[in-house]
Design a protein around this motif. Structure first.
Motif, PDB file in Angstrom:
ATOM      1  N   ALA A  32       0.830  -1.209   0.000  1.00 43.34           N
ATOM      2  CA  ALA A  32       0.000   0.000   0.000  1.00 43.34           C
ATOM      3  C   ALA A  32       0.863   1.257   0.000  1.00 43.34           C
ATOM      4  N   PHE A  33       1.974   1.222   0.731  1.00 45.33           N
ATOM      5  CA  PHE A  33       2.802   2.423   0.877  1.00 45.33           C
ATOM      6  C   PHE A  33       3.970   2.475  -0.105  1.00 45.33           C
ATOM      7  N   VAL A  96      -3.591   3.474   7.860  1.00 43.69           N
ATOM      8  CA  VAL A  96      -4.681   2.805   7.136  1.00 43.69           C
ATOM      9  C   VAL A  96      -4.118   2.459   5.768  1.00 43.69           C
ATOM     10  N   ILE A  98      -4.659   0.215   2.037  1.00 48.16           N
ATOM     11  CA  ILE A  98      -5.487  -0.551   1.094  1.00 48.16           C
ATOM     12  C   ILE A  98      -4.572  -1.038  -0.030  1.00 48.16           C
ATOM     13  N   GLN A 103      -7.666   0.355  -4.169  1.00 53.11           N
ATOM     14  CA  GLN A 103      -7.800   1.737  -3.681  1.00 53.11           C
ATOM     15  C   GLN A 103      -8.858   2.496  -4.484  1.00 53.11           C
ATOM     16  N   GLY A 104      -9.425   3.502  -3.858  1.00 50.99           N
ATOM     17  CA  GLY A 104     -10.391   4.375  -4.536  1.00 50.99           C
ATOM     18  C   GLY A 104     -11.763   3.734  -4.702  1.00 50.99           C
ATOM     19  N   LYS A 105     -12.051   2.697  -3.940  1.00 55.99           N
ATOM     20  CA  LYS A 105     -13.346   2.016  -4.051  1.00 55.99           C
ATOM     21  C   LYS A 105     -14.149   2.109  -2.756  1.00 55.99           C
ATOM     22  N   GLY A 106     -13.703   2.994  -1.884  1.00 59.02           N
ATOM     23  CA  GLY A 106     -14.467   3.234  -0.655  1.00 59.02           C
ATOM     24  C   GLY A 106     -14.081   2.337   0.510  1.00 59.02           C
ATOM     25  N   ILE A 107     -13.102   1.462   0.322  1.00 61.22           N
ATOM     26  CA  ILE A 107     -12.772   0.504   1.393  1.00 61.22           C
ATOM     27  C   ILE A 107     -12.096   1.223   2.568  1.00 61.22           C
ATOM     28  N   GLY A 108     -11.216   2.175   2.253  1.00 57.30           N
ATOM     29  CA  GLY A 108     -10.561   2.955   3.308  1.00 57.30           C
ATOM     30  C   GLY A 108     -11.610   3.659   4.162  1.00 57.30           C
ATOM     31  N   GLY A 109     -12.593   4.261   3.496  1.00 59.97           N
ATOM     32  CA  GLY A 109     -13.661   4.968   4.203  1.00 59.97           C
ATOM     33  C   GLY A 109     -14.453   4.019   5.101  1.00 59.97           C
ATOM     34  N   HIS A 132      -3.575  13.272   5.068  1.00 58.45           N
ATOM     35  CA  HIS A 132      -3.805  14.187   3.952  1.00 58.45           C
ATOM     36  C   HIS A 132      -5.044  15.050   4.196  1.00 58.45           C
ATOM     37  N   TYR A 135      -8.382  14.164   2.419  1.00 59.29           N
ATOM     38  CA  TYR A 135      -9.055  12.872   2.606  1.00 59.29           C
ATOM     39  C   TYR A 135      -9.897  12.800   3.882  1.00 59.29           C
ATOM     40  N   ARG A 138     -13.696  14.516   5.163  1.00 55.15           N
ATOM     41  CA  ARG A 138     -14.991  13.957   4.731  1.00 55.15           C
ATOM     42  C   ARG A 138     -15.596  13.018   5.789  1.00 55.15           C
TER      43      ARG A 138
HETATM   44  C1  LIG Z   1      -5.335   6.570   1.561  1.00 60.22           C
HETATM   45  C2  LIG Z   1      -6.118   5.274   1.453  1.00 60.22           C
HETATM   46  C3  LIG Z   1      -6.158   4.573   2.801  1.00 60.22           C
HETATM   47  C4  LIG Z   1      -7.564   5.645   1.070  1.00 60.22           C
HETATM   48  O1  LIG Z   1      -8.347   4.477   0.985  1.00 60.22           O
HETATM   49  P1  LIG Z   1      -9.199   4.195  -0.335  1.00 60.22           P
HETATM   50  O2  LIG Z   1     -10.050   3.004  -0.112  1.00 60.22           O
HETATM   51  O3  LIG Z   1      -8.271   4.156  -1.490  1.00 60.22           O
HETATM   52  O4  LIG Z   1     -10.045   5.540  -0.403  1.00 60.22           O
HETATM   53  P2  LIG Z   1     -11.630   5.702  -0.526  1.00 60.22           P
HETATM   54  O5  LIG Z   1     -12.089   4.873  -1.683  1.00 60.22           O
HETATM   55  O6  LIG Z   1     -12.260   5.500   0.797  1.00 60.22           O
HETATM   56  O7  LIG Z   1     -11.720   7.227  -0.885  1.00 60.22           O
HETATM   57  C5  LIG Z   1     -11.315   7.638  -2.168  1.00 60.22           C
HETATM   58  C6  LIG Z   1     -10.984   9.094  -2.117  1.00 60.22           C
HETATM   59  O8  LIG Z   1      -9.806   9.275  -1.334  1.00 60.22           O
HETATM   60  C7  LIG Z   1      -8.864  10.050  -2.039  1.00 60.22           C
HETATM   61  N1  LIG Z   1      -7.552   9.586  -1.681  1.00 60.22           N
HETATM   62  C8  LIG Z   1      -7.060   8.349  -1.774  1.00 60.22           C
HETATM   63  N2  LIG Z   1      -5.793   8.330  -1.348  1.00 60.22           N
HETATM   64  C9  LIG Z   1      -5.492   9.582  -0.952  1.00 60.22           C
HETATM   65  C10 LIG Z   1      -4.340  10.195  -0.425  1.00 60.22           C
HETATM   66  N3  LIG Z   1      -3.201   9.512  -0.185  1.00 60.22           N
HETATM   67  N4  LIG Z   1      -4.404  11.505  -0.152  1.00 60.22           N
HETATM   68  C11 LIG Z   1      -5.531  12.209  -0.373  1.00 60.22           C
HETATM   69  N5  LIG Z   1      -6.648  11.687  -0.878  1.00 60.22           N
HETATM   70  C12 LIG Z   1      -6.634  10.382  -1.170  1.00 60.22           C
HETATM   71  C13 LIG Z   1      -9.173   9.779  -3.494  1.00 60.22           C
HETATM   72  O9  LIG Z   1      -8.686  10.821  -4.296  1.00 60.22           O
HETATM   73  C14 LIG Z   1     -10.681   9.707  -3.473  1.00 60.22           C
HETATM   74  O10 LIG Z   1     -11.194  11.029  -3.463  1.00 60.22           O
HETATM   75  P3  LIG Z   1     -12.599  11.402  -4.157  1.00 60.22           P
HETATM   76  O11 LIG Z   1     -13.640  10.561  -3.469  1.00 60.22           O
HETATM   77  O12 LIG Z   1     -12.742  12.858  -3.852  1.00 60.22           O
HETATM   78  O13 LIG Z   1     -12.419  11.044  -5.579  1.00 60.22           O
HETATM   79  C15 LIG Z   1      -5.562   4.299   0.395  1.00 60.22           C
HETATM   80  O14 LIG Z   1      -5.587   4.914  -0.858  1.00 60.22           O
HETATM   81  C16 LIG Z   1      -4.143   3.828   0.694  1.00 60.22           C
HETATM   82  O15 LIG Z   1      -3.950   2.770   1.283  1.00 60.22           O
HETATM   83  N6  LIG Z   1      -3.133   4.592   0.239  1.00 60.22           N
HETATM   84  C17 LIG Z   1      -1.741   4.230   0.465  1.00 60.22           C
HETATM   85  C18 LIG Z   1      -1.372   4.289   1.921  1.00 60.22           C
HETATM   86  C19 LIG Z   1      -1.705   5.645   2.544  1.00 60.22           C
HETATM   87  O16 LIG Z   1      -1.378   6.692   2.013  1.00 60.22           O
HETATM   88  N7  LIG Z   1      -2.394   5.605   3.711  1.00 60.22           N
HETATM   89  C20 LIG Z   1      -2.819   6.786   4.400  1.00 60.22           C
HETATM   90  C21 LIG Z   1      -1.795   7.349   5.292  1.00 60.22           C
HETATM   91  S1  LIG Z   1      -1.816   6.609   6.891  1.00 60.22           S
END
Ligand SMILES: CC(C)(COP(=O)(O)OP(=O)(O)OC[C@H]1O[C@@H](n2cnc3c(N)ncnc32)[C@H](O)[C@@H]1OP(=O)(O)O)[C@@H](O)C(=O)NCCC(=O)NCCS
Length: 185
Positions: A32-33, A96, A98, A103-109, A132, A135, A138
């Motif tokens: 993920a990272f 967190v 994914i 990614q980008g499918k709402g799983i993080g949320g 970030h 992010y 919301r």
């Molecule tokens: C960040 C992360 C946890 C988000 O989870 P996800 O399931 O991909 O995100 P969701 O589907 O819930 O949300 C998607 C939204 O998040 C935004 N988003 C995803 N990663 C982002 C990031 N690193 N910074 C800002 N926004 C981000 C997307 O642009 C999208 O925005 P939109 O709805 O306005 O189009 C995931 O992308 C991830 O694992 N990234 C790599 C590791 C990381 O950076 N973790 C967070 C730091 S602890």
């Protein structure tokens, strides 16, 4: 199109992590990272240290599964906010993760909101994170500076966020965040 339909119908299961998951979660965090610019690419080791620390709360290490494959993980650990006269108990959300292809499918949320509900049921009243600015708001996160909560290191204030898990939970809270030692080892 097939891909779109697959994700539309997929069932995401959220559950507490168990020790059989540790290896998959390690690889998942690593992946993920991998391409994240603002990462030391060592988050998987942080999670290993936190699991062994006093700050660990097993119910708050949560995985997201699709068809028995772990695709996401979130960890909340204990932290404190301290001022001259008071200590407040709170949680750190970190990290967190994914899998890139999910990614980008709402799983993080889903993991964040599920984590909040579990934390509330355990009696926790707030969560603090570094993340970030586009992010986390919301989900209800606000800037720490609004509450006079300070990080113990120099970071842009827009990345320091906090959420009250119940009304007025942050009303009396102010001070400096004390992260578990495992964050700095
Ligand atoms: C960040 C992360 C946890 C988000 O989870 P996800 O399931 O991909 O995100 P969701 O589907 O819930 O949300 C998607 C939204 O998040 C935004 N988003 C995803 N990663 C982002 C990031 N690193 N910074 C800002 N926004 C981000 C997307 O642009 C999208 O925005 P939109 O709805 O306005 O189009 C995931 O992308 C991830 O694992 N990234 C790599 C590791 C990381 O950076 N973790 C967070 C730091 S602890």
């Amino acid at each position: 199109m097939a891909n779109f339909l697959y994700f539309y119908f997929m069932e995401i299961k959220l559950r507490q992590e168990n020790k059989d998951d540790f290896e998959s979660v390690f690889r998942l965090i690593e992946k993920a990272f991998e391409k994240e610019e603002f990462s030391d690419h060592k988050e998987q080791f942080l999670v290993e240290r936190l699991r062994k620390s006093d700050a660990f709360i097993s119910e708050l290490s949560i995985v997201a599964e699709i068809e028995n494959k772990i695709v996401g993980h979130i960890l909340f650990t204990k932290l404190e906010v301290k001022n001259e006269s008071q200590i407040f108990h709170s949680l750190a959300l970190a990290p967190v993760s994914i899998l890139p292809e999910f990614q980008g499918k709402g799983i993080g949320g889903k993991l964040i909101l599920h984590g909040h509900e579990t934390a509330k049921s355990l009696g926790y009243k707030s969560v603090i994170l570094l993340g970030h600015q586009d992010y986390y708001p919301r989900f209800g996160y606000e800037l720490c500076e609004k509450y006079n909560i300070k990080m113990p290191f120099d970071v842009p204030s827009e990345n320091c966020m906090v959420i009250a898990l119940e009304k007025d939970a942050l009303k009396e809270v102010s001070g400096e965040v004390v992260y578990p030692k495992a964050f700095f080892e």
